[in-house]
Design an enzyme around this catalytic site. Structure first.
Site, mmCIF file in Angstrom:
data_model
loop_
_atom_site.group_PDB
_atom_site.id
_atom_site.type_symbol
_atom_site.label_atom_id
_atom_site.label_comp_id
_atom_site.label_asym_id
_atom_site.label_seq_id
_atom_site.Cartn_x
_atom_site.Cartn_y
_atom_site.Cartn_z
ATOM 1 N N TYR A 1 108.362 -17.661 22.830
ATOM 2 C CA TYR A 1 107.543 -16.912 21.864
ATOM 3 C C TYR A 1 108.053 -17.163 20.443
ATOM 4 O O TYR A 1 107.278 -17.479 19.535
ATOM 5 C CB TYR A 1 107.559 -15.414 22.175
ATOM 6 C CG TYR A 1 106.710 -14.615 21.210
ATOM 7 C CD1 TYR A 1 105.319 -14.656 21.291
ATOM 8 C CD2 TYR A 1 107.289 -13.848 20.206
ATOM 9 C CE1 TYR A 1 104.531 -13.953 20.392
ATOM 10 C CE2 TYR A 1 106.507 -13.135 19.299
ATOM 11 C CZ TYR A 1 105.122 -13.191 19.408
ATOM 12 O OH TYR A 1 104.343 -12.503 18.515
ATOM 13 N N ASN B 1 89.547 -8.694 20.119
ATOM 14 C CA ASN B 1 89.082 -7.673 21.072
ATOM 15 C C ASN B 1 90.089 -6.541 21.267
ATOM 16 O O ASN B 1 89.773 -5.531 21.892
ATOM 17 C CB ASN B 1 88.754 -8.308 22.428
ATOM 18 C CG ASN B 1 89.945 -8.980 23.053
ATOM 19 O OD1 ASN B 1 90.413 -9.979 22.530
ATOM 20 N ND2 ASN B 1 90.457 -8.447 24.147
ATOM 21 N N SER B 2 91.323 -6.689 20.742
ATOM 22 C CA SER B 2 92.309 -5.610 20.918
ATOM 23 C C SER B 2 93.376 -5.695 19.845
ATOM 24 O O SER B 2 93.466 -6.681 19.098
ATOM 25 C CB SER B 2 92.962 -5.695 22.309
ATOM 26 O OG SER B 2 93.712 -6.885 22.420
ATOM 27 N N SER C 1 105.491 -13.893 13.271
ATOM 28 C CA SER C 1 106.324 -12.756 13.687
ATOM 29 C C SER C 1 107.727 -12.973 13.155
ATOM 30 O O SER C 1 108.203 -14.113 13.060
ATOM 31 C CB SER C 1 106.368 -12.662 15.212
ATOM 32 O OG SER C 1 107.450 -11.850 15.642
ATOM 33 N N GLY D 1 94.121 -7.644 16.025
ATOM 34 C CA GLY D 1 92.876 -8.383 15.798
ATOM 35 C C GLY D 1 91.666 -7.475 15.690
ATOM 36 O O GLY D 1 90.825 -7.646 14.797
#
Length: 297
Positions: A178, A24-25, A153, A28
């Site tokens: 993360y 949705n953002s 990442s 992606g």
């Protein structure tokens, strides 16, 4: 950014179904748009349905895609119940699945837990996708040749796996959590690649670089520094479209037809630190993840 010879070497994805988590953002959404431009059909697997519907409208307007090319489905990776319900739905409704792109991620959020009690970044970025992939693997194998793409990442380099405190109950550092989750993505890719040898399903990971997205919404930038930060980020950060190029490449390029268990950046294979390719570590994390998500009681 990828050179022309990489960006051009993609095959149309006519008749192929691709799941993109977190579509949705950011990266992606740009990945979903790129797949649609290659004539693929995208299932946008998103937590927030209203944002997902809005993103689907934007993609349709930007690409001229028809309604059948974009499907929006609810998936909350912070809930194993939601992951199972999503997969049941897919297996029931979809005759085939050609590509699974594990893209969704949470970045440096304050300490919170998933519905199942896991530290949020480890729970969403690793465990949610671990169960999702496990439950969709049979469908991917039936649809072979098929592909799994894992978004990691470069920050994985700052992470390590402390098996004594996977839920960060003893201490929590949001940046470390993360990095640990992104290292877990690479170890998952390493072990899954070993298990998929000869199956007709490939799995490869990628690092998209520093991309200007709302992933950093939990990162506090002091007010006085914000104008400078915004100026620097425009020149240094990639757009989501640029960040999505390697995901689209791994989903569609014939160059990687038989490539297994590698990590790419700018559409080219990378050499990883030993911690990310340690087979013993990858196998141990896999076994513990199976127990955590309830595959093995």
């Amino acid at each position: 950014y990828p050179s022309e010879r990489y960006t051009l070497n993609r095959l149309p994805l006519y008749g192929k179904t691709v799941i993109v988590t977190g579509a949705n953002s950011g990266i992606g959404k740009a990945t979903a748009a790129g797949i649609v431009k290659l004539q693929g059909r995208v299932i946008m697997a998103c937590r927030d349905m209203s944002k997902a519907e809005e993103a689907a409208r934007d993609i349709r307007q930007g690409t001229g895609a028809d309604g059948s090319q974009l499907v929006v489905k609810q998936l909350d990776l912070a809930s194993l119940t939601s992951v199972r319900a999503f997969c049941e739905d897919i297996i029931k409704e979809e005759p085939r699945l050609d590509v699974l792109i594990n893209n969704a991620g949470i970045y440096q959020c304050p300490y919170t837990r998933t519905q199942d009690g896991f530290e949020m970044q480890f729970g969403v970025n690793h465990l949610g996708h671990f169960l999702l992939t496990h439950l969709l693997l049979d469908l991917l194998k039936q649809s072979a040749p098929s592909r799994i793409v894992v978004v990691s990442s470069k920050l994985y380099k700052h992470g390590y796996i402390n098996f004594e405190d996977l839920n960060s109950e003893n201490s929590y550092d949001k940046a470390f959590a993360y990095s640990r989750s992104k290292l877990a993505n690479l170890l998952f890719t390493c072990e899954l690649a070993r298990r998929l040898e000869g199956s007709g399903v490939t799995v490869n990971a990628l690092t998209p670089g520093i991309v200007k997205t709302n992933l950093g919404r939990h990162v506090h930038i002091p007010v006085l520094v914000r104008p400078l930060f915004n100026l620097l980020s425009q020149s240094l950060f990639r757009t989501p479209e640029e960040g999505a190029q390697t995901s689209i490449y791994l989903a569609s390029s014939p160059d990687v037809d038989s490539v297994q268990g590698k990590c790419f950046a700018d559409c080219q294979p990378q050499v990883l630190l030993d911690t990310a390719t340690d087979q013993e570590l990858a196998s141990k994390l896999w076994d513990i993840s199976e127990v955590m998500v309830g595959i093995i009681k």
